[in-house]
Structures are given as structure tokens and as C-alpha cells.
Design an enzyme around this catalytic site. Sequence first.
Site, PDB file in Angstrom:
ATOM      1  N   THR A  74       0.881  -1.175   0.000  1.00 35.24           N
ATOM      2  CA  THR A  74       0.000   0.000   0.000  1.00 35.24           C
ATOM      3  C   THR A  74       0.912   1.217   0.000  1.00 35.24           C
ATOM      4  O   THR A  74       2.003   1.168   0.562  1.00 35.24           O
ATOM      5  CB  THR A  74      -0.862  -0.020   1.282  1.00 35.24           C
ATOM      6  OG1 THR A  74      -1.840  -1.030   1.146  1.00 35.24           O
ATOM      7  CG2 THR A  74      -1.549   1.318   1.549  1.00 35.24           C
ATOM      8  N   THR A  99      -0.748   2.218   7.040  1.00 38.25           N
ATOM      9  CA  THR A  99      -0.682   0.966   6.288  1.00 38.25           C
ATOM     10  C   THR A  99      -0.713  -0.203   7.271  1.00 38.25           C
ATOM     11  O   THR A  99      -0.062  -0.151   8.317  1.00 38.25           O
ATOM     12  CB  THR A  99       0.586   0.868   5.419  1.00 38.25           C
ATOM     13  OG1 THR A  99       0.717  -0.478   4.943  1.00 38.25           O
ATOM     14  CG2 THR A  99       1.855   1.246   6.185  1.00 38.25           C
ATOM     15  N   GLY A 100      -1.469  -1.229   6.932  1.00 41.87           N
ATOM     16  CA  GLY A 100      -1.562  -2.378   7.830  1.00 41.87           C
ATOM     17  C   GLY A 100      -2.893  -3.075   7.627  1.00 41.87           C
ATOM     18  O   GLY A 100      -3.601  -2.802   6.659  1.00 41.87           O
ATOM     19  N   GLY A 159      -6.306  -3.369   7.608  1.00 41.52           N
ATOM     20  CA  GLY A 159      -7.280  -2.283   7.651  1.00 41.52           C
ATOM     21  C   GLY A 159      -8.400  -2.412   8.653  1.00 41.52           C
ATOM     22  O   GLY A 159      -8.830  -1.414   9.247  1.00 41.52           O
ATOM     23  N   VAL A 166     -13.793  -2.964   1.851  1.00 40.48           N
ATOM     24  CA  VAL A 166     -13.058  -1.699   1.858  1.00 40.48           C
ATOM     25  C   VAL A 166     -12.261  -1.622   3.151  1.00 40.48           C
ATOM     26  O   VAL A 166     -12.786  -1.915   4.227  1.00 40.48           O
ATOM     27  CB  VAL A 166     -14.025  -0.490   1.766  1.00 40.48           C
ATOM     28  CG1 VAL A 166     -13.263   0.821   1.900  1.00 40.48           C
ATOM     29  CG2 VAL A 166     -14.795  -0.527   0.447  1.00 40.48           C
TER      30      VAL A 166
HETATM   31  N1  ASP Z   1      -4.487  -0.922   4.971  1.00 35.16           N
HETATM   32  C1  ASP Z   1      -4.690  -1.593   3.718  1.00 35.16           C
HETATM   33  C2  ASP Z   1      -6.049  -2.233   3.736  1.00 35.16           C
HETATM   34  O1  ASP Z   1      -6.414  -2.819   4.735  1.00 35.16           O
HETATM   35  C3  ASP Z   1      -3.658  -2.624   3.424  1.00 35.16           C
HETATM   36  C4  ASP Z   1      -2.227  -2.230   3.713  1.00 35.16           C
HETATM   37  O2  ASP Z   1      -1.961  -1.144   4.163  1.00 35.16           O
HETATM   38  O3  ASP Z   1      -1.334  -3.045   3.463  1.00 35.16           O
HETATM   39  O4  ASP Z   1      -6.733  -2.200   2.750  1.00 35.16           O
END
Ligand code: ASP
Length: 364
Positions: free
Chosen positions: A230, A281-282, A284, A259
Amino acid sequence: MLTPSRHSNAIPVSGRSHWNQALLCVAGLVLLAGLLGCTTRGTGSKSTPTLGFVLVIHGGSGVPDRGTLTPEHDAELRAALNLALQAGERILRTNGTSSAAVVAAITVLEDSPLFNAGRGAVLNRDGVVEMDAALMEGAGRRAGAVAGIHTARNPIEAARAVMEHTPHVLLVGSGADAFVAEQKLRVEPPNYFITEPRRREWEQWRREKGLRSDAGPEGLHNRSRNRLGTVGAVALDRHGNLAAGTSTGGLGGKRPGRVGDSPLIGAGTYADNDTCAVSATGHGEFFIRAMVAHDIAALMAYRGLSLESAAELVVRRKLVDFGGEGGVIAVDRKGNVAMPYNGDGMHRGMVRENGERSTAIYEK
Ligand code: ASP
């Protein structure tokens, strides 16, 4: 030109010229205050003189397992991060806005097949790319976002168009795709977005899913390497304005229609000139429930915490207690930067007006 109100007819001619002089005087003072950078902005707070611009970017918290990152791939990732930093820096160095710099940096990362945004986005359960993005400006807290879109080459451009050309904040699915077409944003066919490594990753997941009854879409979600990439950016410009943006393909193997936090204002993306700009990021689902980005701003606003303490508290304490893996990049209105993460690493980079610049994946 300002004119006296409807009562002006009652002002005698000589009084009128005093009135005009007074108006000119006030206009002059307002102009002077503007030139000195003392005007009040969007959120009603005074802008703070800064030490110059700052741009911070991330390319996701799902890093390759330690020891598996080859020197070539490491160099490739850092080169892409540097290109994105350069694109944003060019704008900030020529007095451009933080939101223009955030969009420019994210566009480069979306165009790179290395990250999970735009080209190179992960596939959902049905093998389709569904993308989410958000952009927020700290001045006036303007925001725009899109979720579950399929055609925009650069979802961050679509988020900006929602902010600039609609009275709404978030458009989703087919309505958002139609808006992208209406705005004449650059579109691409499905094959543009799907890269070979992503297709292979998806096929392998499908095979495993067939073999292991417990491997639903979550089987793919939970492995952080499948969240690699991401992208996001936060910036402070020379005018003292903050901005944040995030763009993603979400989680690999996700249920169609799912989402995450990235396009949700306050969860994965937030900017407010009074406090800070944040891009997360992580995993979600955890970031949404913990309201991560806004929580950091709220700790600064209501508890007077520094950016660093607020970001650390949310990412390394609250999220960890909660079971949420990931990280954030954040900048405050004085140009302080925080980039905490609670997993193995986070692709990231930053550049300052004074030339300080760095990229990192794990500790470095
Ligand atoms: N946060 C993003 C989601 O959950 C994924 C990510 O950041 O790797 O869609």
C-alpha cells in the site's frame, strides 16, 4: 472593491472619503499580515512559520521476511521510493502545495508495479483488482476518496477529483468508475493493473485454499507479505499547509466489495493544520476500529501530546493491544516527522527542504 453597506447613502461626502481611507487602511493591514504569513487558514488556527517543507512517503508495512530480500530487490524498492520523493520534492521546492506533492509522489508509486496500488495492485477473491484511495488537505480539512474502483490508472487522482469537483467525500464502485470517466481521468483496462507476480500469488493462494479447508480469504490476509505495498504520502509545504494521501489495492484475496482503512478519512488518512497529517498501512479492519489516523491527531489536540508520542502510543500500544499490525507516517505543522510501525518494517522515505533525505525498509 468593498463598498459601504446599504446605509452608505447616509454618509456625507467628506465622511465617505474617511470611510474609504479606513477601508484602504484595513485592506493594507490584511495584505501585510498575509505577506508576513500571519493569516488565519481553513481550520481557523494561525499558521506556524516552519523550517521549510517536508515530504514523507510509505510503500506499505508488509515487508519481505528478513533475509529473503535480495540486494537487487532492495535497490529496486529504494529507487522507486526515491523517484516518488523526487516527484513530490520538485513541487514543494517550487512553492507548490502539500496536496499536489502528495498526489505526485503517490502517482509514481501507483505507476510502479512493485507496490500494491494502481499497477501491481493485489487481486481480490475473484481475481479482480479493486482499488481504494483518499486525499485530505489540512487547510479547511477538505477531503476526497474513492473505494472499490476498477479503471482509474491513478486512484489518487480520482480521490483528488472527488475533493475538488463534488460536494462529497467518498464515492464507491460503479458510481466512482463512472465519475472517473466523466472527469476524463486516465483509465486502463484490467490487464494493465494485473502483474504476473500478483497473478501467481493469487493462483497459489487459490491452490492452497483448495487444499486447506481453513484457508478462506483471511488465510491470505494474515500473511503480511501479501499486504506488501500500500502506498501513502504526507507533506508540509512552505505555506505551512499539511496534506495526506493513501492508495491501495487492499488485502489480497479480499471479499469483493471489502473496503479497508485507506480511503476512510480518520482511519487510514487524515490531515488537519492544527495537528498533523497521517497515512497508515496495515491490516485495515484494525485500523478502522482503532480510528488510527484521527486518534493520533486527537491525542495531540486534546491531550497536548507531541506527534512522536501520539503516533507511538497509537501504533505501538493501542494497535498492538488490539492485535493490529502495521504502521503510519506522519508530519506535524512544525515539520516534525514520525514513522512508527509494529511489525518487521515498513517501506518508507523522507526528504526535507534542507536536503536531508533517507529511505528505509526495516530499521534502515
Ligand atoms: N491498509 C490496507 C487495507 O487494509 C492494506 C495495507 O496497508 O497493506 O486495505
